[in-house]
Each structure stands twice: as structure tokens, then as C-alpha cells.
Design a protein around this motif. Structure first.
Motif, PDB file in Angstrom:
ATOM      1  N   LYS A 218      41.476  25.332  50.390  1.00 53.29           N
ATOM      2  CA  LYS A 218      41.508  25.577  48.943  1.00 53.29           C
ATOM      3  C   LYS A 218      42.921  25.826  48.432  1.00 53.29           C
ATOM      4  O   LYS A 218      43.142  25.869  47.230  1.00 53.29           O
ATOM      5  CB  LYS A 218      40.612  26.771  48.610  1.00 53.29           C
ATOM      6  CG  LYS A 218      39.145  26.510  48.925  1.00 53.29           C
ATOM      7  CD  LYS A 218      38.328  27.741  48.693  1.00 53.29           C
ATOM      8  CE  LYS A 218      36.887  27.510  49.123  1.00 53.29           C
ATOM      9  NZ  LYS A 218      36.113  28.740  49.082  1.00 53.29           N
ATOM     10  N   GLY A 219      43.863  26.041  49.327  1.00 50.11           N
ATOM     11  CA  GLY A 219      45.249  26.212  48.933  1.00 50.11           C
ATOM     12  C   GLY A 219      45.567  27.572  48.347  1.00 50.11           C
ATOM     13  O   GLY A 219      44.811  28.526  48.475  1.00 50.11           O
ATOM     14  N   LEU A 220      46.720  27.656  47.686  1.00 45.98           N
ATOM     15  CA  LEU A 220      47.194  28.897  47.079  1.00 45.98           C
ATOM     16  C   LEU A 220      46.960  28.861  45.572  1.00 45.98           C
ATOM     17  O   LEU A 220      47.022  27.801  44.948  1.00 45.98           O
ATOM     18  CB  LEU A 220      48.696  29.061  47.339  1.00 45.98           C
ATOM     19  CG  LEU A 220      49.139  29.098  48.796  1.00 45.98           C
ATOM     20  CD1 LEU A 220      50.660  29.162  48.873  1.00 45.98           C
ATOM     21  CD2 LEU A 220      48.509  30.257  49.536  1.00 45.98           C
ATOM     22  N   CYS A 221      46.728  30.032  44.993  1.00 47.20           N
ATOM     23  CA  CYS A 221      46.590  30.146  43.543  1.00 47.20           C
ATOM     24  C   CYS A 221      47.963  29.869  42.929  1.00 47.20           C
ATOM     25  O   CYS A 221      48.956  30.488  43.335  1.00 47.20           O
ATOM     26  CB  CYS A 221      46.105  31.537  43.157  1.00 47.20           C
ATOM     27  SG  CYS A 221      46.150  31.833  41.371  1.00 47.20           S
ATOM     28  N   PRO A 222      48.063  28.964  41.958  1.00 47.93           N
ATOM     29  CA  PRO A 222      49.365  28.669  41.360  1.00 47.93           C
ATOM     30  C   PRO A 222      49.905  29.799  40.488  1.00 47.93           C
ATOM     31  O   PRO A 222      51.078  29.812  40.142  1.00 47.93           O
ATOM     32  CB  PRO A 222      49.099  27.418  40.515  1.00 47.93           C
ATOM     33  CG  PRO A 222      47.638  27.431  40.254  1.00 47.93           C
ATOM     34  CD  PRO A 222      46.997  28.135  41.412  1.00 47.93           C
ATOM     35  N   VAL A 223      49.057  30.782  40.151  1.00 47.34           N
ATOM     36  CA  VAL A 223      49.493  31.890  39.303  1.00 47.34           C
ATOM     37  C   VAL A 223      49.984  33.056  40.153  1.00 47.34           C
ATOM     38  O   VAL A 223      51.114  33.511  40.017  1.00 47.34           O
ATOM     39  CB  VAL A 223      48.362  32.337  38.354  1.00 47.34           C
ATOM     40  CG1 VAL A 223      48.788  33.538  37.526  1.00 47.34           C
ATOM     41  CG2 VAL A 223      47.942  31.181  37.452  1.00 47.34           C
ATOM     42  N   CYS A 224      49.126  33.571  41.049  1.00 43.98           N
ATOM     43  CA  CYS A 224      49.495  34.767  41.811  1.00 43.98           C
ATOM     44  C   CYS A 224      49.880  34.479  43.263  1.00 43.98           C
ATOM     45  O   CYS A 224      50.416  35.348  43.942  1.00 43.98           O
ATOM     46  CB  CYS A 224      48.358  35.781  41.785  1.00 43.98           C
ATOM     47  SG  CYS A 224      46.916  35.299  42.760  1.00 43.98           S
ATOM     48  N   GLY A 225      49.603  33.270  43.752  1.00 46.59           N
ATOM     49  CA  GLY A 225      49.975  32.915  45.120  1.00 46.59           C
ATOM     50  C   GLY A 225      48.987  33.351  46.174  1.00 46.59           C
ATOM     51  O   GLY A 225      49.262  33.216  47.364  1.00 46.59           O
ATOM     52  N   ALA A 226      47.832  33.876  45.790  1.00 44.18           N
ATOM     53  CA  ALA A 226      46.824  34.312  46.764  1.00 44.18           C
ATOM     54  C   ALA A 226      46.274  33.107  47.527  1.00 44.18           C
ATOM     55  O   ALA A 226      46.123  32.021  46.969  1.00 44.18           O
ATOM     56  CB  ALA A 226      45.692  35.040  46.048  1.00 44.18           C
ATOM     57  N   ASP A 227      45.988  33.323  48.802  1.00 40.20           N
ATOM     58  CA  ASP A 227      45.378  32.279  49.630  1.00 40.20           C
ATOM     59  C   ASP A 227      43.901  32.196  49.260  1.00 40.20           C
ATOM     60  O   ASP A 227      43.125  33.093  49.556  1.00 40.20           O
ATOM     61  CB  ASP A 227      45.558  32.615  51.106  1.00 40.20           C
ATOM     62  CG  ASP A 227      45.068  31.507  52.026  1.00 40.20           C
ATOM     63  OD1 ASP A 227      44.315  30.623  51.571  1.00 40.20           O
ATOM     64  OD2 ASP A 227      45.433  31.546  53.216  1.00 40.20           O
ATOM     65  N   ARG A 228      43.507  31.112  48.628  1.00 42.26           N
ATOM     66  CA  ARG A 228      42.125  30.963  48.159  1.00 42.26           C
ATOM     67  C   ARG A 228      41.138  30.772  49.303  1.00 42.26           C
ATOM     68  O   ARG A 228      39.931  30.852  49.101  1.00 42.26           O
ATOM     69  CB  ARG A 228      42.030  29.773  47.206  1.00 42.26           C
ATOM     70  CG  ARG A 228      42.735  30.018  45.892  1.00 42.26           C
ATOM     71  CD  ARG A 228      42.638  28.797  45.025  1.00 42.26           C
ATOM     72  NE  ARG A 228      43.163  29.045  43.706  1.00 42.26           N
ATOM     73  CZ  ARG A 228      43.442  28.090  42.841  1.00 42.26           C
ATOM     74  NH1 ARG A 228      43.237  26.836  43.151  1.00 42.26           N
ATOM     75  NH2 ARG A 228      43.926  28.387  41.657  1.00 42.26           N
ATOM     76  N   ASN A 229      41.620  30.539  50.507  1.00 44.77           N
ATOM     77  CA  ASN A 229      40.738  30.458  51.676  1.00 44.77           C
ATOM     78  C   ASN A 229      40.277  31.849  52.107  1.00 44.77           C
ATOM     79  O   ASN A 229      39.225  31.986  52.720  1.00 44.77           O
ATOM     80  CB  ASN A 229      41.457  29.780  52.846  1.00 44.77           C
ATOM     81  CG  ASN A 229      41.811  28.352  52.543  1.00 44.77           C
ATOM     82  OD1 ASN A 229      40.985  27.573  52.093  1.00 44.77           O
ATOM     83  ND2 ASN A 229      43.066  28.006  52.773  1.00 44.77           N
TER      84      ASN A 229
END
Length: 170
Positions: free
Chosen positions: A129-140
């Protein structure tokens, strides 16, 4: 090194071979890719005049950063190869590999075959799922509460709006 003296003595006959080769690390669209361990090659070798054809299958491990979540990921891979080795360069055939004497150095050929087998975009897993482009959280690992307001930052939002307007007029 692969000894091809038997193949050179019996031109046109194919001989089986197996070899383990250390691959050179490479770049994939500017990102480093490592080949830990050795690649295992199995195939057939045949002499055609002064040239030697080598073809078969290769198993190797590749390691790189995921294009979406940036985590290091390794993967076992398999590919085929079909290459020609010659004693002298040929400007009409730049894909030839050179050899001297009765031994072939398979390292460059195997590294090229492994590099060509790599996917254009390396992923740790198909459903990353990649990283959130806003906060950088790992969506996995977690879901973030960032608001994804794609209309403001998306340069194609105006086109999307025009398409929506066109569809409503029909």
C-alpha cells in the motif's frame, strides 16, 4: 569460469553444464539492486566455429528497496539466458561477450540476464500500500487519519472536472 574445450573440439555438439556465478550489483532506474549469494546456472554449451553459444536457466536472489514503502525486500528469481561468446568483437553484433582460450567468464552475461529479468518497479509484495503522501506513515502497518484532498494538489483535477461536466450533459 566455464571450460569449453570439449565443445570447441566437437563443433556443433551440445554439452550440459552447471555453474555458480557471483553477480555484480546494479542500478534499476537509479535505485541500487543487490544480488546476495551466487546465481546458479544450468544449461547447454555449443561451439559454432570460433564462437560459443551458451543457453539455459538461472536462479538467483535479488534485493532492493520497495518503490512504494521503501523497505528492503529480497526475492528469489528465475530467468533464461541465451548468449554468444566470441574471440574478437564484432561491430555488427554488440551483444557478443568476449572470451580467451578455452574458458568463458559467465559473470557479465549472468549479471545482464539477471538485470533484464528485474521488474521495472520493485515491490516488497504485490499488494503493498506504500507510504501516506501526507504524513509518511507505512500504510501496510497502520491506517492514518490524513485527509486525502486530491483536488487541490492534483494538476489533473481540472480535467477530471471537465470530464464529469461532459458526462452530465449527455
Amino acid at each position: 569460469m566455464l571450460n569449453v574445450s570439449k565443445a570447441l573440439m566437437y563443433e556443433g555438439e551440445e554439452f550440459p553444464f552447471e555453474a555458480d556465478v557471483e553477480l555484480e550489483d546494479t542500478l534499476l532506474l537509479g535505485d541500487p539492486v543487490a544480488f546476495p549469494g551466487t546465481a546458479h546456472l544450468a544449461g547447454r554449451v555449443k561451439a559454432i566455429g570460433d564462437s560459443v553459444q551458451v543457453r539455459g536457466e538461472m536462479e538467483f536472489t535479488a534485493s532492493a528497496r520497495c518503490a512504494l514503502c521503501l523497505k528492503e525486500a529480497s526475492r528469489a528469481m528465475k530467468t533464461t539466458f541465451d548468449a554468444v561468446f566470441a574471440l574478437a568483437p564484432n561491430p555488427d553484433n554488440p551483444d557478443l561477450y568476449l572470451y580467451e582460450g578455452k574458458e568463458l567468464d559467465l559473470k557479465d552475461m549472468a549479471t545482464d540476464a539477471a538485470t533484464l529479468a528485474l521488474p521495472m518497479q520493485w515491490r516488497c509484495r504485490p499488494d503493498c500500500k506504500g507510504l501516506c503522501p501526507v504524513c509518511g506513515a507505512d500504510r501496510n502497518l497502520t491506517s492514518c487519519s490524513c485527509r486525502q484532498d486530491s483536488g487541490k494538489e492534483n494538476p489533473f483535477a481540472v480535467l477530471q472536472q471537465l470530464m464529469t461536466e461532459d458526462e452530465s450533459e449527455v
